[in-house]
Design a protein around this motif. Structure first.
Motif, PDB file in Angstrom:
ATOM      1  N   ALA A  76      -4.916  48.659 -46.473  1.00  0.00           N
ATOM      2  CA  ALA A  76      -4.647  50.026 -46.901  1.00  0.00           C
ATOM      3  C   ALA A  76      -5.323  51.002 -45.940  1.00  0.00           C
ATOM      4  O   ALA A  76      -6.291  50.650 -45.255  1.00  0.00           O
ATOM      5  CB  ALA A  76      -5.170  50.242 -48.321  1.00  0.00           C
ATOM      6  N   VAL A  77      -4.810  52.228 -45.863  1.00  0.00           N
ATOM      7  CA  VAL A  77      -5.410  53.218 -44.982  1.00  0.00           C
ATOM      8  C   VAL A  77      -6.630  53.829 -45.656  1.00  0.00           C
ATOM      9  O   VAL A  77      -6.710  53.918 -46.886  1.00  0.00           O
ATOM     10  CB  VAL A  77      -4.398  54.321 -44.586  1.00  0.00           C
ATOM     11  CG1 VAL A  77      -3.231  53.721 -43.813  1.00  0.00           C
ATOM     12  CG2 VAL A  77      -3.897  55.085 -45.795  1.00  0.00           C
ATOM     13  N   GLY A  78      -7.591  54.224 -44.823  1.00  0.00           N
ATOM     14  CA  GLY A  78      -8.817  54.823 -45.326  1.00  0.00           C
ATOM     15  C   GLY A  78      -9.968  53.847 -45.463  1.00  0.00           C
ATOM     16  O   GLY A  78     -11.068  54.246 -45.851  1.00  0.00           O
ATOM     17  N   VAL A  79      -9.739  52.568 -45.135  1.00  0.00           N
ATOM     18  CA  VAL A  79     -10.791  51.562 -45.288  1.00  0.00           C
ATOM     19  C   VAL A  79     -11.748  51.597 -44.104  1.00  0.00           C
ATOM     20  O   VAL A  79     -12.953  51.722 -44.268  1.00  0.00           O
ATOM     21  CB  VAL A  79     -10.188  50.160 -45.470  1.00  0.00           C
ATOM     22  CG1 VAL A  79     -11.293  49.102 -45.565  1.00  0.00           C
ATOM     23  CG2 VAL A  79      -9.298  50.116 -46.712  1.00  0.00           C
ATOM     24  N   PHE A  80     -11.211  51.450 -42.874  1.00  0.00           N
ATOM     25  CA  PHE A  80     -12.049  51.636 -41.694  1.00  0.00           C
ATOM     26  C   PHE A  80     -11.169  52.032 -40.512  1.00  0.00           C
ATOM     27  O   PHE A  80      -9.970  51.754 -40.467  1.00  0.00           O
ATOM     28  CB  PHE A  80     -12.899  50.403 -41.366  1.00  0.00           C
ATOM     29  CG  PHE A  80     -12.116  49.141 -41.111  1.00  0.00           C
ATOM     30  CD1 PHE A  80     -11.563  48.865 -39.874  1.00  0.00           C
ATOM     31  CD2 PHE A  80     -11.963  48.209 -42.120  1.00  0.00           C
ATOM     32  CE1 PHE A  80     -10.855  47.701 -39.642  1.00  0.00           C
ATOM     33  CE2 PHE A  80     -11.269  47.024 -41.895  1.00  0.00           C
ATOM     34  CZ  PHE A  80     -10.714  46.772 -40.653  1.00  0.00           C
ATOM     35  N   GLU A  81     -11.791  52.707 -39.553  1.00  0.00           N
ATOM     36  CA  GLU A  81     -11.063  53.279 -38.423  1.00  0.00           C
ATOM     37  C   GLU A  81     -10.592  52.212 -37.434  1.00  0.00           C
ATOM     38  O   GLU A  81     -11.147  51.122 -37.354  1.00  0.00           O
ATOM     39  CB  GLU A  81     -11.948  54.288 -37.675  1.00  0.00           C
ATOM     40  CG  GLU A  81     -12.249  55.560 -38.447  1.00  0.00           C
ATOM     41  CD  GLU A  81     -13.018  56.562 -37.616  1.00  0.00           C
ATOM     42  OE1 GLU A  81     -12.420  57.146 -36.695  1.00  0.00           O
ATOM     43  OE2 GLU A  81     -14.218  56.754 -37.888  1.00  0.00           O
ATOM     44  N   ASN A  82      -9.546  52.598 -36.683  1.00  0.00           N
ATOM     45  CA  ASN A  82      -9.048  51.846 -35.528  1.00  0.00           C
ATOM     46  C   ASN A  82      -8.490  50.470 -35.861  1.00  0.00           C
ATOM     47  O   ASN A  82      -8.434  49.586 -35.000  1.00  0.00           O
ATOM     48  CB  ASN A  82     -10.149  51.714 -34.460  1.00  0.00           C
ATOM     49  CG  ASN A  82     -10.641  53.061 -33.975  1.00  0.00           C
ATOM     50  OD1 ASN A  82      -9.848  53.986 -33.784  1.00  0.00           O
ATOM     51  ND2 ASN A  82     -11.950  53.191 -33.817  1.00  0.00           N
ATOM     52  N   PHE A  83      -8.042  50.284 -37.103  1.00  0.00           N
ATOM     53  CA  PHE A  83      -7.348  49.052 -37.440  1.00  0.00           C
ATOM     54  C   PHE A  83      -5.985  49.057 -36.740  1.00  0.00           C
ATOM     55  O   PHE A  83      -5.319  50.091 -36.655  1.00  0.00           O
ATOM     56  CB  PHE A  83      -7.157  48.946 -38.950  1.00  0.00           C
ATOM     57  CG  PHE A  83      -6.467  47.687 -39.396  1.00  0.00           C
ATOM     58  CD1 PHE A  83      -7.199  46.523 -39.574  1.00  0.00           C
ATOM     59  CD2 PHE A  83      -5.094  47.664 -39.631  1.00  0.00           C
ATOM     60  CE1 PHE A  83      -6.570  45.355 -39.989  1.00  0.00           C
ATOM     61  CE2 PHE A  83      -4.459  46.507 -40.045  1.00  0.00           C
ATOM     62  CZ  PHE A  83      -5.202  45.343 -40.219  1.00  0.00           C
ATOM     63  N   ILE A  84      -5.563  47.901 -36.219  1.00  0.00           N
ATOM     64  CA  ILE A  84      -4.273  47.799 -35.535  1.00  0.00           C
ATOM     65  C   ILE A  84      -3.211  47.381 -36.551  1.00  0.00           C
ATOM     66  O   ILE A  84      -3.193  46.242 -37.026  1.00  0.00           O
ATOM     67  CB  ILE A  84      -4.331  46.780 -34.376  1.00  0.00           C
ATOM     68  CG1 ILE A  84      -5.445  47.141 -33.398  1.00  0.00           C
ATOM     69  CG2 ILE A  84      -2.981  46.717 -33.669  1.00  0.00           C
ATOM     70  CD1 ILE A  84      -5.296  48.509 -32.773  1.00  0.00           C
ATOM     71  N   PHE A  85      -2.341  48.307 -36.888  1.00  0.00           N
ATOM     72  CA  PHE A  85      -1.274  48.041 -37.855  1.00  0.00           C
ATOM     73  C   PHE A  85      -0.065  47.430 -37.145  1.00  0.00           C
ATOM     74  O   PHE A  85       0.312  47.870 -36.059  1.00  0.00           O
ATOM     75  CB  PHE A  85      -0.871  49.329 -38.574  1.00  0.00           C
ATOM     76  CG  PHE A  85      -1.934  49.844 -39.502  1.00  0.00           C
ATOM     77  CD1 PHE A  85      -1.935  49.479 -40.841  1.00  0.00           C
ATOM     78  CD2 PHE A  85      -2.940  50.669 -39.037  1.00  0.00           C
ATOM     79  CE1 PHE A  85      -2.924  49.936 -41.704  1.00  0.00           C
ATOM     80  CE2 PHE A  85      -3.932  51.136 -39.882  1.00  0.00           C
ATOM     81  CZ  PHE A  85      -3.925  50.768 -41.223  1.00  0.00           C
ATOM     82  N   GLU A  86       0.547  46.438 -37.786  1.00  0.00           N
ATOM     83  CA  GLU A  86       1.687  45.746 -37.190  1.00  0.00           C
ATOM     84  C   GLU A  86       2.993  46.230 -37.813  1.00  0.00           C
ATOM     85  O   GLU A  86       3.180  46.094 -39.024  1.00  0.00           O
ATOM     86  CB  GLU A  86       1.548  44.239 -37.379  1.00  0.00           C
ATOM     87  CG  GLU A  86       0.364  43.616 -36.653  1.00  0.00           C
ATOM     88  CD  GLU A  86       0.410  42.103 -36.727  1.00  0.00           C
ATOM     89  OE1 GLU A  86       1.334  41.509 -36.149  1.00  0.00           O
ATOM     90  OE2 GLU A  86      -0.473  41.529 -37.383  1.00  0.00           O
ATOM     91  N   PRO A  87       3.894  46.755 -37.005  1.00  0.00           N
ATOM     92  CA  PRO A  87       5.187  47.212 -37.519  1.00  0.00           C
ATOM     93  C   PRO A  87       6.209  46.068 -37.506  1.00  0.00           C
ATOM     94  O   PRO A  87       5.989  45.032 -36.872  1.00  0.00           O
ATOM     95  CB  PRO A  87       5.587  48.295 -36.521  1.00  0.00           C
ATOM     96  CG  PRO A  87       5.037  47.773 -35.212  1.00  0.00           C
ATOM     97  CD  PRO A  87       3.736  47.063 -35.564  1.00  0.00           C
TER      98      PRO A  87
END
Length: 213
Positions: free
Chosen positions: A121-132
């Motif tokens: 989920a968003v807002g947990v920690f910065e600079n996570f790489i999300f996979e589309p």
């Protein structure tokens, strides 16, 4: 449809057209009440701004995540499903950030939960790489996006509406049903299931019909 459990809620949906593309989002903020509503407003505003910049879906989600993570004194997070459909080609790029699996009702009548890679989920920690991911929608396909207020709706015995019951509903969608028809029928099914039980979570449903010519 957005039906808060309280006077203000943390669920939201939005969509925005840009040329041949339609961007859309559904989200659910952890927590309830005014704090959740404030985080919801920030997230929705970020979506509307970023969808006009021509970014890829994963970069949009990454920027929303960094925005929330960098100023998250309340330790709230937001589950999101963000997508972009090209109305000419039928290509749909999407990214699931910890949200419920969405339902796709195919043109041939069968329905399934859309596969999505695991992202936080968003807002947990910065600079996570999300996979589309990307799929090709056939004309006549329908999408049902929802928050857990639908599948976790409880009757008086605390039994839940559940994902299997939602999929059973999707299979019965008629090709003549409009998006509004689908929402009306689904919320009716949920309310008939819960009966006299009190609504314990926000209920949000967004349907998208990729219509035949």
């Amino acid at each position: 449809l957005l039906q808060p459990a309280r006077e203000v809620g943390g669920d939201f949906y939005d969509f925005q057209e840009k040329g041949d593309d339609v961007f859309f989002v559904i989200g659910d903020v952890s927590g309830k009440g005014v704090p959740a509503a404030l985080v919801m407003a920030i997230t929705r505003a970020a979506f509307r701004f970023l969808s006009g910049l021509g970014l890829t879906i994963d970069k949009m989600v990454e920027k929303i995540n960094n925005t929330l993570s960098s100023r998250n004194e309340s330790n709230m997070f937001v589950t999101l499903f963000v997508g972009k459909i090209n109305l000419t080609t039928g290509e749909m790029y999407y990214c699931n950030a910890g949200h419920n699996p969405i339902v796709i009702h195919h043109a041939d009548g069968h329905a399934e939960y859309l596969h999505a890679k695991s992202n936080i989920a968003v807002g947990v920690f910065e600079n996570f790489i999300f996979e589309p991911e990307v799929i090709h929608l056939e004309k006549g396909s329908r999408l049902i996006l929802y928050t857990d207020g639908v599948t976790e709706a409880e009757d008086v015995t605390e039994a839940q509406f559940g994902e299997p019951r939602l999929l059973d509903f999707a299979v019965k969608i008629d090709e003549k049903d409009s998006s509004k028809d689908i929402i009306d029928h689904l919320i009716t099914d949920v309310k008939e299931f819960t009966g006299e039980a009190t609504q314990n979570d926000d209920i949000t449903i967004l349907t998208i019909s990729y219509k035949k010519d």
